[in-house]
Design a protein around this motif. Structure first.
Motif, short mmCIF file in Angstrom:
data_model
loop_
_atom_site.label_atom_id
_atom_site.label_comp_id
_atom_site.label_asym_id
_atom_site.label_seq_id
_atom_site.Cartn_x
_atom_site.Cartn_y
_atom_site.Cartn_z
N GLY B 167 -3.63 -7.78 -4.32
CA GLY B 167 -2.81 -7.00 -3.39
C GLY B 167 -1.33 -7.35 -3.41
O GLY B 167 -0.59 -6.99 -2.48
N ILE B 168 -0.87 -8.01 -4.45
CA ILE B 168 0.55 -8.37 -4.53
C ILE B 168 1.36 -7.11 -4.89
O ILE B 168 1.07 -6.46 -5.89
N PRO B 169 2.34 -6.77 -4.06
CA PRO B 169 3.10 -5.53 -4.32
C PRO B 169 4.10 -5.71 -5.47
O PRO B 169 4.35 -6.83 -5.92
N SER B 170 4.66 -4.61 -5.92
CA SER B 170 5.70 -4.66 -6.95
C SER B 170 6.87 -3.80 -6.49
O SER B 170 6.79 -3.11 -5.47
N THR B 173 5.83 -0.21 -5.85
CA THR B 173 4.80 0.07 -4.86
C THR B 173 5.42 0.90 -3.74
O THR B 173 6.39 0.46 -3.13
N THR B 174 4.88 2.10 -3.48
CA THR B 174 5.56 2.97 -2.50
C THR B 174 5.35 2.48 -1.07
O THR B 174 6.30 2.45 -0.30
N ASP B 175 4.14 2.09 -0.75
CA ASP B 175 3.87 1.67 0.63
C ASP B 175 3.55 0.18 0.64
O ASP B 175 2.50 -0.24 0.14
N LEU B 176 4.46 -0.61 1.23
CA LEU B 176 4.27 -2.06 1.24
C LEU B 176 3.04 -2.47 2.04
O LEU B 176 2.54 -3.57 1.89
N LYS B 177 2.59 -1.59 2.93
CA LYS B 177 1.48 -1.97 3.81
C LYS B 177 0.13 -1.61 3.20
O LYS B 177 -0.91 -2.02 3.71
N ALA B 178 0.13 -0.81 2.12
CA ALA B 178 -1.13 -0.41 1.48
C ALA B 178 -1.35 -1.23 0.21
O ALA B 178 -0.40 -1.73 -0.38
N PRO B 180 -1.64 -2.10 -3.61
CA PRO B 180 -0.98 -1.44 -4.75
C PRO B 180 -1.99 -0.69 -5.61
O PRO B 180 -3.15 -1.08 -5.70
#
Ligand SMILES: Cc1cc2nc3c(=O)[nH]c(=O)nc-3n(C[C@H](O)[C@H](O)[C@H](O)COP(=O)(O)OP(=O)(O)OC[C@H]3O[C@@H](n4cnc5c(N)ncnc54)[C@H](O)[C@@H]3O)c2cc1C
Ligand code: SF4
Lengths: 316, 216
Positions: B167-170, B173-178, B180
Motif C-alpha cells: 500500500g505504499i503510494p507513489s 497515485t491519484t488518491d492518497l487514502k486509497a 495504489p
C-alpha cells in the motif's frame, strides 16, 4: 574517497558528543547525499558517526495533536504513513515527488533536510565555489545558471536548496528538535532553520557544530486542500525547477511555499494574505525581491503559473 | 640492411630498455615519498571492520575498509558480480539490491552500515535453471538489450510489486487514502530510478505487468 574512521553511535547524546570530540566528524544516516559527495571528495570527513542504530525511526502522536517524526524515519515510511497521508498530504506528495523508490527507502528525514545543493559548480571541484571552498568565488554567477536561485541569493552564492520535503515542512510550520554535544536539547522552527547564503554560503543552517537532529515535529493538522506541484525537466526522477507546496482552505486563504527558487524553501507569510486574490497577487509579493539571471528569469513566470494551477486545483 | 623483424626486435628491446630505466630512476623517489604517507595512513585510520551479512540466505563474514560500499563488498569481496556498477552515484539503479525486503542503491551505502542484515541480489532471486518469475518474464518479453541494467531492473521490479501490495503510494497515485493500483503509469513511475540506456522500457513494463497478473 578519503579514509575515515567509523563509529556506530548508541545514543543521540553520545553521537553529538562524539561529533564535537572528533575533528571533521560527520553523521551518516541514509548516506545517499553524503557518500555521493564523499566519492567526489567534496565532503572529506575524517570520522563518520553512523546514527542508524539510534532508535529515532518512529512516528508518534504529540500531546498537541501533531506528529513527531524521528530523524531516521525513511522518506518512504513517512510518505506512506496513514496519518501523514490523511492530515499532511502536502508532505506525502512532496516526498513522493523526490528522488526514486530506492533512494527514498534509504533517505531519512534529517538527511533530507540537510542535503546539499545540486549546483553543478559545487559538484565540479575544478570550479570556484564559495560554498565548497569559502572565498574561492562563484562560478555560477555569470555561468550556466538555469537551475539557480531567483530570490534571496547573494553576491557570493546563487544556489538553491534541492529538497522537496523541506518545502512541505516549511508550509506545515514544522519544528526541528535537536540534541547538542553537551546533552542539551532545543527546538528550531523550520522558518529559522535555513540560512540565506549571504557571504557565508557554506553555513547552511542554524545548527551548531556537532548538533544532532533527533526529530521533526508537525503541529496539529490544519486541514485544507494540500497540494505539492513540482515542475521539472522530466516527469519523474529530476530535481525541481520550481515547486509549490500549498495548503488552501475553503475560503481561499491558506499558505504557500516555493521550492527551486532560493537557498531555502521560500515562504513569505505576508504574501499569503493575497491568496484569495489569486496567483498573480501572491507571486508578486512572494517574489518582489527577485533578482533572476538571464538564464533563470523564466522561473518567475513559471512560479506564478504553477501557483495559478495549484490554486485552481484547490478550488476544483 | 635490417629485415623488418630485426627492426621490430630492436624496437622492442629499445622500448623495454627505456621503460626499465624509467622505472629504475623513478623508483627511489617513489619509495621515499610513499613510505611516510603509508605509515601516517595506518596510524590514524582504524583500518578495517568486521562485518557479517546474510547474502542470498548464506551468512558471510567480511573484513573491510569502512569505505567499502555495499556494492563493492558484493562484487569485489563476495564475487557476486550480477549486481552492476553503473554510475556509482545513486542515479542509474544498476546496483539495486534488496536489503531487509526493500530495494536500495547498493552504491550509496557502506557495507559496515548493514551489520547483520539480509541482502538479496539477482543471484539470490533465481538461477538460470530455476528462474524467479520476474527473471522469466524479462526473458519472455525481451526486457533488455545489452543486459547491463537488467539485474537492477529485476531486483527493483520484484520490490515494486511488494511496495504496491504493502500500500505504499507513489507520485502518480491519484488518491492518497486509497490503496495504489497496479496500472502501467504506477509501474513506470515506480521504476523511474532504473535507467535503461537501450530503452527497453516498454518491454520491461510488460514483463512486470505479467508477473503482477494484469495485461500491460
Ligand atoms: C539521483 C538522486 C536524485 C535525487 N532526487 C531528489 C529529488 O528529486 N528531490 C529531493 O528532495 N531529493 C532528491 N535527492 C536527494 C535525497 O533526497 C537525499 O540524498 C536524501 O534525502 C538524504 O538523506 P540521507 O538520510 O541519505 O542523508 P545522508 O547522506 O546520510 O546525510 C546528509 C547530510 O545530513 C547529515 N545528517 C544526517 N542525519 C543527521 C542528523 N540526524 N542530525 C544532523 N545531521 C544529520 C549528514 O551528516 C549529511 O551532512 C536525490 C538524490 C539522488 C542521489
Ligand atoms: S552558486 Fe553557490 S554552490 Fe554554486 S558555485 Fe556559486 S557559491 Fe558554489
Amino acid at each position: 574517497m578519503r579514509s575515515f574512521t567509523y563509529e556506530r553511535a548508541r545514543t543521540p547524546a553520545e553521537a553529538a558528543a562524539s561529533a564535537m570530540r572528533k575533528p571533521d566528524a560527520k553523521f551518516i544516516a541514509g548516506g545517499t547525499n553524503l557518500l555521493d559527495l564523499m566519492k567526489l571528495e567534496i565532503e572529506t570527513p575524517a570520522h563518520l558517526i553512523d546514527v542508524n542504530g539510534l532508535a529515532l525511526d518512529k512516528i508518534e502522536s504529540t500531546q498537541e495533536g501533531g506528529l513527531r517524526i524521528g530523524a531516521l524515519v525513511r522518506n518512504t515510511d513517512l510518505a506512506a504513513d496513514a496519518r501523514v497521508r490523511r492530515d499532511y498530504g502536502v508532505l506525502s506528495r512532496a516526498l513522493l515527488a523526490g528522488a526514486s523508490g530506492q533512494l527514498r527507502n534509504m533517505a531519512t528525514t534529517a538527511g533530507n533536510l540537510l542535503q546539499r545543493t545540486r549546483c553543478p559548480y559545487f559538484y565540479d571541484t575544478n570550479q570556484s565555489c564559495n560554498k565548497r571552498k569559502p572565498g574561492s568565488g562563484c562560478a555560477a554567477i555569470g555561468g550556466f545558471s538555469r537551475q539557480h536561485a531567483v530570490v534571496g541569493a547573494s553576491e557570493a552564492c546563487i544556489a538553491t536548496h534541492p529538497s522537496d520535503m523541506a518545502v512541505a515542512m516549511r508550509a506545515l510550520d514544522a519544528t526541528v528538535e535537536t540534541v547538542q554535544p553537551d546533552g542539551a536539547t532545543r527546538t528550531i522552527p523550520i522558518a529559522e532553520f535555513y540560512r540565506l547564503p549571504g557571504d557565508t554560503p557554506h553555513i547552511e543552517t542554524t545548527l551548531m557544530p556537532g548538533e544532532l537532529i533527533t526529530a521533526v515535529t508537525l503541529p496539529k493538522p490544519v486541514g485544507g486542500k494540500q497540494i505539492y506541484r513540482k515542475v521539472r525537466d522530466r516527469a519523474s526522477y529530476a530535481f525541481a525547477l520550481v515547486s509549490v507546496a500549498a495548503i488552501v482552505q475553503r475560503d481561499g486563504t491558506g499558505r504557500v511555499a516555493l521550492g527551486g527558487v532560493a537557498h531555502k524553501p521560500w515562504r513569505v507569510e505576508a504574501a499569503e494574505t493575497q491568496m484569495p486574490r489569486g496567483a498573480k497577487a501572491v507571486a508578486a509579493q512572494l517574489l518582489a525581491d527577485a533578482r533572476p539571471t538571464r538564464e533563470n528569469a523564466f522561473k518567475l513566470a513559471l512560479a506564478e503559473r504553477t501557483l495559478g494551477a495549484v490554486l485552481a486545483e484547490a478550488k476544483g | 640492411m635490417k629485415s623488418p623483424s630485426d627492426f621490430e626486435l630492436s624496437r622492442r628491446k629499445l622500448l623495454a630498455g627505456s621503460a626499465a630505466s624509467i622505472a629504475l630512476t623513478a623508483a627511489p623517489s617513489i619509495v621515499n615519498a610513499q613510505v611516510p604517507a603509508v605509515e601516517a595512513a595506518v596510524a590514524d585510520v582504524s583500518a578495517v571492520w568486521k562485518v557479517s551479512l546474510t547474502v542470498n540466505g548464506a551468512a558471510r563474514g567480511l573484513t573491510l575498509d569502512p569505505r567499502t560500499t555495499l556494492l563493492d563488498a558484493l562484487r569485489e569481496h563476495l564475487h557476486l558480480t550480477g549486481t552492476k556498477k553503473g554510475c556509482d552515484h545513486g542515479q542509474c539503479g544498476a546496483c539495486t539490491v534488496i536489503v531487509g525486503g526493500r530495494r536500495i542503491n547498493s552504491c550509496m551505502t557502506l557495507a559496515v552500515m548493514h551489520e547483520g542484515e539480509r541482502i538479496t541480489t539477482i543471484e539470490g532471486l533465481g538461477t538460470p535453471e530455476n528462474m524467479h518469475p520476474m527473471q522469466a518474464a524479462f526473458v519472455k518479453h525481451d526486457g533488455y538489450q545489452c543486459g547491463y541494467c537488467t539485474p537492477g531492473q529485476i531486483c527493483s521490479a520484484v520490490a515494486v510489486l511488494d511496495e504496491i501490495k504493502a500500500g505504499i503510494p507513489s507520485h502518480v497515485t491519484t488518491d492518497l487514502k486509497a490503496p495504489p493500483q497496479l496500472s502501467n503509469p504506477e509501474l513506470r513511475e515506480r521504476m523511474s530510478g532504473n535507467i535503461c540506456r537501450c530503452g527497453a522500457y516498454s518491454n520491461i513494463a510488460e514483463a512486470i505487468s505479467e508477473v503482477a497478473g494484469r495485461p500491460a
